[in-house]
Design a protein around this motif. Sequence first.
Motif, mmCIF file in Angstrom:
data_model
loop_
_atom_site.group_PDB
_atom_site.id
_atom_site.type_symbol
_atom_site.label_atom_id
_atom_site.label_comp_id
_atom_site.label_asym_id
_atom_site.label_seq_id
_atom_site.Cartn_x
_atom_site.Cartn_y
_atom_site.Cartn_z
ATOM 1 N N ASP A 111 0.844 -1.185 0.000
ATOM 2 C CA ASP A 111 0.000 0.000 0.000
ATOM 3 C C ASP A 111 0.883 1.240 0.000
ATOM 4 O OD1 ASP A 111 -1.978 -1.784 2.357
ATOM 5 O OD2 ASP A 111 -2.307 -1.606 0.205
ATOM 6 N N GLY A 112 0.254 2.410 -0.119
ATOM 7 C CA GLY A 112 1.021 3.645 -0.074
ATOM 8 C C GLY A 112 1.653 3.962 -1.417
ATOM 9 N N ILE A 113 2.268 5.140 -1.487
ATOM 10 C CA ILE A 113 2.880 5.605 -2.724
ATOM 11 C C ILE A 113 4.392 5.396 -2.666
ATOM 12 C CG2 ILE A 113 3.192 7.590 -4.248
ATOM 13 C CD1 ILE A 113 0.326 6.533 -4.053
ATOM 14 N N TRP A 114 4.932 4.847 -3.730
ATOM 15 C CA TRP A 114 6.364 4.574 -3.802
ATOM 16 C C TRP A 114 7.033 5.451 -4.853
ATOM 17 C CZ3 TRP A 114 9.656 0.630 -1.561
ATOM 18 C CH2 TRP A 114 9.065 0.016 -0.449
ATOM 19 N N MET A 115 8.337 5.532 -4.755
ATOM 20 C CA MET A 115 9.122 6.364 -5.662
ATOM 21 C C MET A 115 10.278 5.550 -6.228
ATOM 22 S SD MET A 115 10.851 10.035 -4.785
ATOM 23 C CE MET A 115 11.646 9.375 -3.307
ATOM 24 N N LEU A 116 10.559 5.774 -7.508
ATOM 25 C CA LEU A 116 11.618 5.048 -8.199
ATOM 26 C C LEU A 116 12.487 6.043 -8.962
ATOM 27 C CD1 LEU A 116 12.672 2.182 -9.198
ATOM 28 C CD2 LEU A 116 11.129 2.489 -11.139
ATOM 29 N N LEU A 156 12.268 9.622 -12.866
ATOM 30 C CA LEU A 156 11.778 9.691 -11.488
ATOM 31 C C LEU A 156 10.278 9.444 -11.510
ATOM 32 C CD1 LEU A 156 12.297 10.347 -8.486
ATOM 33 C CD2 LEU A 156 11.945 12.761 -9.041
ATOM 34 N N LEU A 157 9.845 8.372 -10.850
ATOM 35 C CA LEU A 157 8.437 7.976 -10.897
ATOM 36 C C LEU A 157 7.839 7.868 -9.500
ATOM 37 C CD1 LEU A 157 8.726 5.112 -13.540
ATOM 38 C CD2 LEU A 157 7.786 7.396 -13.935
ATOM 39 N N GLN A 158 6.551 8.173 -9.401
ATOM 40 C CA GLN A 158 5.794 7.979 -8.163
ATOM 41 C C GLN A 158 4.492 7.268 -8.504
ATOM 42 O OE1 GLN A 158 5.226 11.935 -6.618
ATOM 43 N NE2 GLN A 158 7.227 12.013 -5.627
ATOM 44 N N GLY A 159 4.079 6.352 -7.629
ATOM 45 C CA GLY A 159 2.824 5.645 -7.861
ATOM 46 C C GLY A 159 2.676 4.458 -6.938
ATOM 47 N N ASP A 160 1.638 3.660 -7.174
ATOM 48 C CA ASP A 160 1.409 2.469 -6.362
ATOM 49 C C ASP A 160 2.594 1.522 -6.475
ATOM 50 O OD1 ASP A 160 -1.071 3.432 -5.692
ATOM 51 O OD2 ASP A 160 -2.136 2.271 -7.216
ATOM 52 N N LYS A 165 6.523 -1.779 -9.657
ATOM 53 C CA LYS A 165 7.090 -3.093 -9.981
ATOM 54 C C LYS A 165 6.835 -3.444 -11.443
ATOM 55 C CE LYS A 165 6.889 -5.470 -5.482
ATOM 56 N NZ LYS A 165 6.250 -6.593 -4.757
ATOM 57 N N GLU A 166 5.586 -3.198 -11.890
ATOM 58 C CA GLU A 166 5.226 -3.530 -13.266
ATOM 59 C C GLU A 166 6.026 -2.685 -14.252
ATOM 60 O OE1 GLU A 166 1.179 -3.971 -16.002
ATOM 61 O OE2 GLU A 166 1.023 -3.738 -13.824
ATOM 62 N N LEU A 170 8.535 -3.913 -17.367
ATOM 63 C CA LEU A 170 8.431 -3.416 -18.742
ATOM 64 C C LEU A 170 9.757 -2.820 -19.211
ATOM 65 C CD1 LEU A 170 4.943 -1.642 -18.615
ATOM 66 C CD2 LEU A 170 5.523 -3.660 -19.981
ATOM 67 N N GLN A 171 10.374 -2.027 -18.345
ATOM 68 C CA GLN A 171 11.619 -1.345 -18.699
ATOM 69 C C GLN A 171 12.739 -2.340 -19.002
ATOM 70 O OE1 GLN A 171 12.267 2.467 -18.420
ATOM 71 N NE2 GLN A 171 13.743 1.627 -19.850
ATOM 72 N N LYS A 172 12.737 -3.453 -18.269
ATOM 73 C CA LYS A 172 13.817 -4.430 -18.419
ATOM 74 C C LYS A 172 13.572 -5.441 -19.540
ATOM 75 C CE LYS A 172 15.120 -4.293 -13.512
ATOM 76 N NZ LYS A 172 15.113 -5.044 -12.232
ATOM 77 N N THR A 173 12.300 -5.683 -19.881
ATOM 78 C CA THR A 173 12.000 -6.783 -20.811
ATOM 79 C C THR A 173 11.517 -6.337 -22.187
ATOM 80 O OG1 THR A 173 9.726 -6.964 -19.965
ATOM 81 C CG2 THR A 173 11.414 -8.308 -18.889
ATOM 82 N N SER A 174 11.144 -5.065 -22.346
ATOM 83 C CA SER A 174 10.615 -4.596 -23.633
ATOM 84 C C SER A 174 11.732 -4.070 -24.538
ATOM 85 C CB SER A 174 9.587 -3.480 -23.403
ATOM 86 O OG SER A 174 8.545 -3.911 -22.558
ATOM 87 N N LYS A 175 11.517 -4.174 -25.830
ATOM 88 C CA LYS A 175 12.469 -3.626 -26.799
ATOM 89 C C LYS A 175 12.121 -2.153 -27.005
ATOM 90 C CE LYS A 175 13.536 -7.972 -29.128
ATOM 91 N NZ LYS A 175 13.584 -8.714 -30.421
ATOM 92 N N VAL A 176 12.793 -1.299 -26.241
ATOM 93 C CA VAL A 176 12.441 0.122 -26.213
ATOM 94 C C VAL A 176 13.378 1.002 -27.035
ATOM 95 C CG1 VAL A 176 11.241 0.094 -24.010
ATOM 96 C CG2 VAL A 176 13.727 0.316 -24.043
ATOM 97 N N ASP A 177 14.532 0.453 -27.438
ATOM 98 C CA ASP A 177 15.524 1.264 -28.141
ATOM 99 C C ASP A 177 16.063 0.473 -29.331
ATOM 100 O OD1 ASP A 177 16.978 3.545 -28.586
ATOM 101 O OD2 ASP A 177 18.323 3.327 -26.874
#
Length: 241
Positions: A111-116, A156-160, A165-166, A170-177
């Motif tokens: 629960d609560g808001i997390w930051m990454l 810098l991200l904030q959210g559930d 985690k999700e 996505l950042q680690k497994t998707s072909k983004v570049d």
Amino acid sequence: FLYFPEMHGISFRIQICVKELLATDVLLKLLFHLPVNYPSTVPDISVNSDQLTRAQCMEVKDKLLEQAKKHLSEPMVHDLILWLQQHLKDVIKQSAAVSNEKTTLSKGTEDGIWMLLLHLDHMRAKAKYVKTLEKWASNLRLTGRLMFMGKIILILLQGDRSSIKEYLILQKTSKVDVDSSGKKCKEKMMSVLCETEVQSQHKRFQMFEVKEYSTLEELQKEFETAGLTALFSEFVPPLLK
């Protein structure tokens, strides 16, 4: 001991070793940011230790801030260090505290808001990469900043907690570049600088924005406005080396 002169106060890092506390000595890494109106205002404090869990580090930080409020209007850092050396055992309240990082994360508050805070080495297909990040942030209801300053790229991200985690998956497994030959590729040069629960002194971002900064001072101001001065001082200057 490291010292970072800043526009709005100063930051410095202190390492102390508390012996005979647990089965092993506990090395504490403390980052203090003294605002310009210190000691009329308590300092920002960041606590890290490889021997303690994140929850224990947060407990140590909270207790230090409680003590700091008792010393308003007088220099307090030395007194806080002495207090910590004498009372750390009482604060921790656990005998076996050598933590496993993955276990600590899995036990984190859902629960609560997390930051990454993430650092990216580069973006070759910048326009497409940025569009993808904006889409992910929107779908996961994450707010924050994608920040460019020279060669430095920070997210810098904030959210559930679950959304954070999700996003990481996505950042680690998707072909983004794309790689040097123009072929789609996954992000292999991303580093997680910080993942923690948002505290009361941190301001919430209302949206996800892409911003570019021409100077380090502008980037620092963004962090300071969000109540994240200690986060900036701990993680951004080392990226310039």
